[in-house]
Structures are given as structure tokens and as C-alpha cells.
Design a protein around this motif. Structure first.
Motif, PDB file in Angstrom:
ATOM      1  N   LEU A   1     -36.331  61.876   0.273  1.00 13.18           N
ATOM      2  CA  LEU A   1     -36.879  61.896  -1.080  1.00 13.18           C
ATOM      3  C   LEU A   1     -37.777  60.687  -1.332  1.00 13.18           C
TER       4      LEU A   1
ATOM      5  N   TYR B   1     -29.030  68.984 -10.854  1.00 12.41           N
ATOM      6  CA  TYR B   1     -29.002  68.586  -9.449  1.00 12.41           C
ATOM      7  C   TYR B   1     -29.266  67.089  -9.339  1.00 12.41           C
TER       8      TYR B   1
ATOM      9  N   THR C   1     -31.140  70.001  -3.218  1.00 15.54           N
ATOM     10  CA  THR C   1     -32.169  70.987  -2.865  1.00 15.54           C
ATOM     11  C   THR C   1     -31.764  72.375  -3.368  1.00 15.54           C
TER      12      THR C   1
ATOM     13  N   SER D   1     -30.875  62.972   2.706  1.00 13.33           N
ATOM     14  CA  SER D   1     -31.747  63.609   1.718  1.00 13.33           C
ATOM     15  C   SER D   1     -32.432  62.584   0.823  1.00 13.33           C
TER      16      SER D   1
ATOM     17  N   ALA E   1     -33.769  74.758  -4.383  1.00 10.05           N
ATOM     18  CA  ALA E   1     -34.916  75.675  -4.368  1.00 10.05           C
ATOM     19  C   ALA E   1     -34.559  77.062  -3.833  1.00 10.05           C
TER      20      ALA E   1
END
Length: 235
Positions: free
Chosen positions: A149, A10, A15, A145, A17
Motif C-alpha cells: 500500500l 476495510y 482488499t 499488504s 475489490a
């Protein structure tokens, strides 16, 4: 012999998860290894076998890979909290005219024209560019994103309504995928446990963000432009 694990790469800001959680629930005996990869190296990581499947940003050289587009990310301008553009909820590229801007060497946004006034020095990484924004050298445009981060208390960001969006996709080697890769692709596509290949079901409703992304993808497929995601329906 069936591999005993699957490696998912990734890119920064990716993301995985949710998918990792679903994988662990369905395949507790098959570990899903998560491996961070640089944006510029994500496709090569699949080609050289470092990872089995990866989240990457487009455009990229995806020769030899099967690619499944997932969603579009909103580009934002990262600025100090006291910057003039922070007074607005969202901005346009015109609001950055004449503004010193940083363009890191690992930038993932392709511009059709110059935005702001790019400074001559190009930091090697987005993380280094964020440090320079905090030092007052200029603004930085990144996918939302990445702004999250590298969040700092002395910085903020604002969506840019007319900047090119940043596509995120899933990629794996062309040809017949392994059973584990096929199973992971099914999870990403919302396939329910026990469904045969190709029999996908809508993903379970979860967070408001996931619902908004699903609506955004549907509008894009229909060729419509949505300025803001609609409110999720109440059940």
C-alpha cells in the motif's frame, strides 16, 4: 423494511475489490458502500453502526461481534533498496538484530519480544513510519499488504520467516445477521448464487494468489506449517 444498501469497512491494506465485484454482479440494485477505517477503529465502526460489516486485523477487541477468520498475512521488513538485507529473498528476525526499527503507534503486529533496536520516537502512523524509513532512520515491520500500500521506488521489503503472522478477519454484529449481511458473508465464503444458508461451495478458481491463500488456510486448519504456498494445479 429491507435496507437499500450495505456498508463494508476495510482497514488499510484490506482488499475487498473481488467481493465488491461479485456483489455488484449479483445485486446491481443494492449498492455496496466501501468505507476505509483505521485498524484501531474497525471493530468500533461495526458496534456503533458506522459500517455493517468490516475487514479487520486480529488481535482486536471483538466483544459483541461475530468474527470469521479469513487468512494470515506475511510480515515483511521495509528497508531502503540499498539495505544489506535486500540481498536476500527472505530474512529472519535475527537479521534485524541491532538494526534501528520503527514502531508506529498504529502497528498491527504483536511481538512476543523486541525485534531489532526500536528507536525512541514512535511515529503516529505506518505511513509516517515509511517516510522515516526512506529518510534512513530505520527498518519497519508490517504486514505485506501495508508494504504494498505504501510502496515507494526507493524502498523494498523482504518476508520475515519467523515473525508472527497477521490474521485478517470479517466481523459483524453478534446475533441474527440481516439478509444483506448474510448474503455478503456467503459471498466471502464462496457460496454460489441461489444457495441456501450454510450450503457453501468452493470459491471459483481465479488468480494464483487466491489459490495460494486458500491452500495456506487449509494447511493452517490442519495444524501444518507451510513455508511456501504450493503451485496451483493445472486443469
Amino acid at each position: 423494511m429491507t435496507p437499500q444498501s450495505l456498508t463494508l469497512g476495510y482497514v488499510p491494506g484490506g482488499t475487498p475489490a473481488k467481493w465488491a465485484r461479485i456483489w455488484a454482479e449479483r445485486h446491481p440494485d443494492v449498492p455496496l458502500q466501501l468505507q476505509a477505517v483505521a485498524a484501531a477503529e474497525a471493530a468500533d465502526a461495526v458496534r456503533d453502526g458506522t459500517v455493517d460489516v468490516t475487514l479487520l486485523r486480529l488481535p482486536a477487541d471483538t466483544s459483541g461481534l461475530a468474527v470469521i477468520p479469513l487468512y494470515e498475512e506475511t510480515p515483511v521488513a521495509v528497508v531502503p533498496t540499498d539495505h544489506v538485507v535486500s540481498a536476500a529473498d527472505e530474512i529472519t528476525t535475527a537479521d534485524l538484530d541491532g538494526e534501528p526499527t520503527l514502531l508506529p503507534l498504529d502497528s498491527v503486529i504483536e511481538w512476543a519480544r523486541t525485534v531489532g533496536a526500536p528507536i525512541e520516537h514512535r511515529p503516529e502512523t505506518t505511513e509516517a513510519a515509511v517516510e522515516l524509513v526512506a529518510a534512513g532512520l530505520g527498518a519497519l515491520v508490517v504486514p505485506q499488504s501495508l508494504a504494498r500500500l505504501h510502496h515507494r521506488k526507493d524502498l523494498t521489503y523482504r518476508p520475515i520467516t519467523d515473525a508472527p503472522s497477521c490474521a485478517v478477519a470479517l466481523a459483524f454484529s453478534e446475533g441474527e445477521p440481516s439478509e444483506l449481511v448474510e448474503e455478503f458473508v456467503g459471498i466471502v465464503r464462496g457460496r454460489r448464487p441461489g444457495s441456501s444458508r450454510g450450503q457453501t461451495q468452493p470459491a471459483p478458481k481465479r488468480t494464483a494468489r487466491e489459490k495460494a491463500l486458500a491452500k495456506q488456510a487449509a494447511r493452517a486448519a490442519a495444524g501444518k506449517v507451510a513455508h511456501k504456498p504450493g503451485r496451483p494445479k493445472r486443469r
